[in-house]
Design an enzyme around this catalytic site. Structure first.
Site, PDB file in Angstrom:
ATOM      1  N   CYS A   1       0.799  -1.236   0.000  1.00  0.00           N
ATOM      2  CA  CYS A   1       0.000   0.000   0.000  1.00  0.00           C
ATOM      3  C   CYS A   1       0.832   1.287   0.000  1.00  0.00           C
ATOM      4  O   CYS A   1       0.518   2.242  -0.712  1.00  0.00           O
ATOM      5  CB  CYS A   1      -0.976  -0.007   1.177  1.00  0.00           C
TER       6      CYS A   1
ATOM      7  N   HIS B   1      -2.384   6.572   4.423  1.00  0.00           N
ATOM      8  CA  HIS B   1      -0.950   6.633   4.746  1.00  0.00           C
ATOM      9  C   HIS B   1      -0.390   7.980   4.259  1.00  0.00           C
ATOM     10  O   HIS B   1      -0.596   8.372   3.107  1.00  0.00           O
ATOM     11  CB  HIS B   1      -0.192   5.522   4.027  1.00  0.00           C
TER      12      HIS B   1
HETATM   13  P1  NAP Z   1      -6.870  -9.115   7.473  1.00  0.00           P
HETATM   14  O1  NAP Z   1      -7.822  -8.049   7.827  1.00  0.00           O
HETATM   15  O2  NAP Z   1      -6.096  -9.772   8.541  1.00  0.00           O
HETATM   16  O3  NAP Z   1      -7.668 -10.249   6.625  1.00  0.00           O
HETATM   17  C1  NAP Z   1      -7.088 -11.480   6.280  1.00  0.00           C
HETATM   18  C2  NAP Z   1      -8.061 -12.316   5.493  1.00  0.00           C
HETATM   19  O4  NAP Z   1      -7.419 -13.565   5.134  1.00  0.00           O
HETATM   20  C3  NAP Z   1      -9.332 -12.704   6.266  1.00  0.00           C
HETATM   21  O5  NAP Z   1     -10.401 -12.836   5.352  1.00  0.00           O
HETATM   22  C4  NAP Z   1      -8.982 -14.071   6.834  1.00  0.00           C
HETATM   23  O6  NAP Z   1     -10.111 -14.890   7.066  1.00  0.00           O
HETATM   24  C5  NAP Z   1      -8.180 -14.666   5.689  1.00  0.00           C
HETATM   25  N1  NAP Z   1      -7.280 -15.717   6.161  1.00  0.00           N
HETATM   26  C6  NAP Z   1      -6.430 -15.669   7.222  1.00  0.00           C
HETATM   27  N2  NAP Z   1      -5.772 -16.847   7.349  1.00  0.00           N
HETATM   28  C7  NAP Z   1      -6.236 -17.654   6.367  1.00  0.00           C
HETATM   29  C8  NAP Z   1      -5.976 -19.012   5.983  1.00  0.00           C
HETATM   30  N3  NAP Z   1      -5.081 -19.764   6.639  1.00  0.00           N
HETATM   31  N4  NAP Z   1      -6.635 -19.520   4.903  1.00  0.00           N
HETATM   32  C9  NAP Z   1      -7.545 -18.777   4.220  1.00  0.00           C
HETATM   33  N5  NAP Z   1      -7.848 -17.483   4.543  1.00  0.00           N
HETATM   34  C10 NAP Z   1      -7.197 -16.930   5.603  1.00  0.00           C
HETATM   35  O7  NAP Z   1      -5.765  -8.572   6.436  1.00  0.00           O
HETATM   36  P2  NAP Z   1      -5.893  -7.393   5.349  1.00  0.00           P
HETATM   37  O8  NAP Z   1      -5.431  -6.133   5.930  1.00  0.00           O
HETATM   38  O9  NAP Z   1      -7.197  -7.483   4.678  1.00  0.00           O
HETATM   39  O10 NAP Z   1      -4.741  -7.806   4.333  1.00  0.00           O
HETATM   40  C11 NAP Z   1      -4.900  -8.868   3.403  1.00  0.00           C
HETATM   41  C12 NAP Z   1      -3.731  -8.895   2.456  1.00  0.00           C
HETATM   42  O11 NAP Z   1      -3.688  -7.658   1.730  1.00  0.00           O
HETATM   43  C13 NAP Z   1      -2.364  -9.039   3.133  1.00  0.00           C
HETATM   44  O12 NAP Z   1      -1.514  -9.788   2.308  1.00  0.00           O
HETATM   45  C14 NAP Z   1      -1.889  -7.590   3.237  1.00  0.00           C
HETATM   46  O13 NAP Z   1      -0.495  -7.486   3.304  1.00  0.00           O
HETATM   47  C15 NAP Z   1      -2.430  -7.020   1.948  1.00  0.00           C
HETATM   48  N6  NAP Z   1      -2.698  -5.570   1.920  1.00  0.00           N
HETATM   49  C16 NAP Z   1      -3.316  -4.955   2.973  1.00  0.00           C
HETATM   50  C17 NAP Z   1      -3.593  -3.596   2.885  1.00  0.00           C
HETATM   51  C18 NAP Z   1      -4.273  -2.840   4.004  1.00  0.00           C
HETATM   52  O14 NAP Z   1      -4.301  -1.604   3.964  1.00  0.00           O
HETATM   53  N7  NAP Z   1      -4.814  -3.515   5.014  1.00  0.00           N
HETATM   54  C19 NAP Z   1      -3.254  -2.878   1.729  1.00  0.00           C
HETATM   55  C20 NAP Z   1      -2.638  -3.548   0.674  1.00  0.00           C
HETATM   56  C21 NAP Z   1      -2.366  -4.902   0.776  1.00  0.00           C
HETATM   57  P3  NAP Z   1     -10.777 -15.066   8.547  1.00  0.00           P
HETATM   58  O15 NAP Z   1     -11.572 -13.830   8.809  1.00  0.00           O
HETATM   59  O16 NAP Z   1     -11.612 -16.278   8.368  1.00  0.00           O
HETATM   60  O17 NAP Z   1      -9.638 -15.242   9.499  1.00  0.00           O
END
Ligand code: NAP
Length: 350
Positions: free
Chosen positions: A151, A243
């Site tokens: 991001c 950010h």
């Molecule tokens: P998050 O809120 O922690 O969400 C993670 C998601 O992945 C949830 O749907 C979770 O499901 C699922 N998950 C976790 N463990 C899993 C497993 N073993 N098998 C299948 N699904 C699983 O994270 P996020 O912030 O959305 O980020 C997701 C990705 O996008 C990451 O790689 C992060 O680096 C990237 N990203 C994030 C942002 C940001 O601003 N947050 C920006 C760009 C990129 P449950 O709810 O069932 O646990």
């Protein structure tokens, strides 16, 4: 143009943003939602702590959450493409499995540095999509993986691209990153109230390596990294979304500040020329007030898809300095994934 989509990681921060942004999308319709075993088998409304500003759409609330495997997703419906917002440490093999059959648009870090995988910002390096043909051929896949940058890196790279015309030599960045960047539930409240945390695991390394790949040149077979030095220092601050980055750039040429400002304001790319549904009219919006950009006021510029730049000044050590702000879960997150998919669809790749 109509495509049915699956979202992997649908219950997380970025997954929720995908759902919100895809409501009423002219080309993409949500067909499948998948998450971890903890959520699989539940209705979406029971599996997810919805944190978006708008209400959870009623049709989505009642959808079943599937487990994140190819078989379950395929048996649930006809999917044309897949958005993945899985955690970086588990995304690698899962995305590769889906890519054997489907175009996969990944928000995770797992494949960003693979030599045959684009690290795409359609305004900045649209020519890198040529890697897809190479990837499909060498891996023997029907589908493919394309990735969006981290991001913080997306908004930075969008502002560095116009500066490359002045001969970019060195960049130093200090970030002030929002809490939603850490996902949900993310940083414990007692760690961040009344505080700044001057460490975000692996973030500085990602900014440094990803920027050079994004701004690198595709030579017909691979991307050759851009040739400038970049150093990042990353901090978590008590802001929900958006950010803010303080950027110092050393340039070969000595442009006037008005020329730098004009380069930012004039910058546009293929998404604007193609009028893609999620493309902001202006990828970079320059604010002239001395105290802008600010996360609370500026993060939703261009429906969260514009990067807001301000405080463009000469720097006595480097050449110019400025601040840039981007919405991390829209331009830095789901919005970027959707824009990449729109771009690939118009190119006939997805
Ligand atoms: P998050 O809120 O922690 O969400 C993670 C998601 O992945 C949830 O749907 C979770 O499901 C699922 N998950 C976790 N463990 C899993 C497993 N073993 N098998 C299948 N699904 C699983 O994270 P996020 O912030 O959305 O980020 C997701 C990705 O996008 C990451 O790689 C992060 O680096 C990237 N990203 C994030 C942002 C940001 O601003 N947050 C920006 C760009 C990129 P449950 O709810 O069932 O646990």
């Amino acid at each position: 143009m109509n495509r049915k989509v699956a979202i992997l990681g649908a219950t997380g921060t970025v997954g929720q943003r995908f759902i919100q942004l895809l409501q009423g999308h002219p080309w993409f319709k949500i067909e499948v939602l998948a998450a971890s075993q903890k959520s699989a088998g539940k209705k979406y409304e029971d599996a997810c702590a919805w944190t978006m500003e708008s209400d959870l759409p009623r049709g989505i609330a009642k959808m079943d959450v599937l487990s994140t495997d190819l078989e379950s997703v395929e048996s649930a419906g006809n999917v044309d493409l897949v958005f993945s917002s899985l955690p970086g440490d588990i995304a690698g093999p899962i995305e590769a499995e889906f890519a054997t059959k489907y175009p996969v648009f990944s928000k995770a870090s797992a494949h960003r540095q693979d030599e045959d995988v684009p690290l795409l910002i359609p305004e900045v390096n649209p020519e890198h999509v040529a890697l897809i043909t190479i990837q499909k051929k060498t891996r023997g896949w029907k589908g493919f993986i394309t990735t969006d940058p981290n991001c913080c890196t997306i908004q930075l790279a969008i502002t560095l691209k116009p500066l490359m015309n002045f001969g970019l030599q060195q960049v130093i960045i200090s970030t002030m990153q929002a809490l939603s960047g850490a996902g949900y539930p993310g940083v414990p409240s007692l760690d961040i109230i009344d505080n700044v945390v001057p460490f975000i695991p692996k973030e500085e390394e990602k900014m440094q390596s990803e920027s050079l790949k994004i701004l690198g040149v595709f030579d017909g077979t691979r991307v050759r990294n851009a040739n400038f030095l970049l150093s990042a220092s990353c901090n978590r601050v008590n802001v929900k979304d958006g950010h803010l980055e303080s950027v110092f750039a050393k340039l070969e040429k000595d442009p006037k500040l008005e020329e730098v400002e004009a380069a930012f304001e004039r910058f546009e790319g293929e998404p604007q020329r193609l009028r893609l549904p999620s493309a902001p009219e202006r990828p970079i919006v320059v604010r002239k007030e001395p105290n802008r950009p600010q996360p609370r006021y500026d993060r939703c510029e261009g429906k969260g898809m514009s990067v807001v730049v301000g405080r463009i000044r000469k720097d006595p050590i480097m050449s110019v300095k400025y601040l840039c702000l981007g919405h991390n879960t829209i331009r830095g997150g789901a919005g970027a994934g959707i824009l990449s998919a729109e771009f690939m669809v118009t190119k006939g790749l997805a």
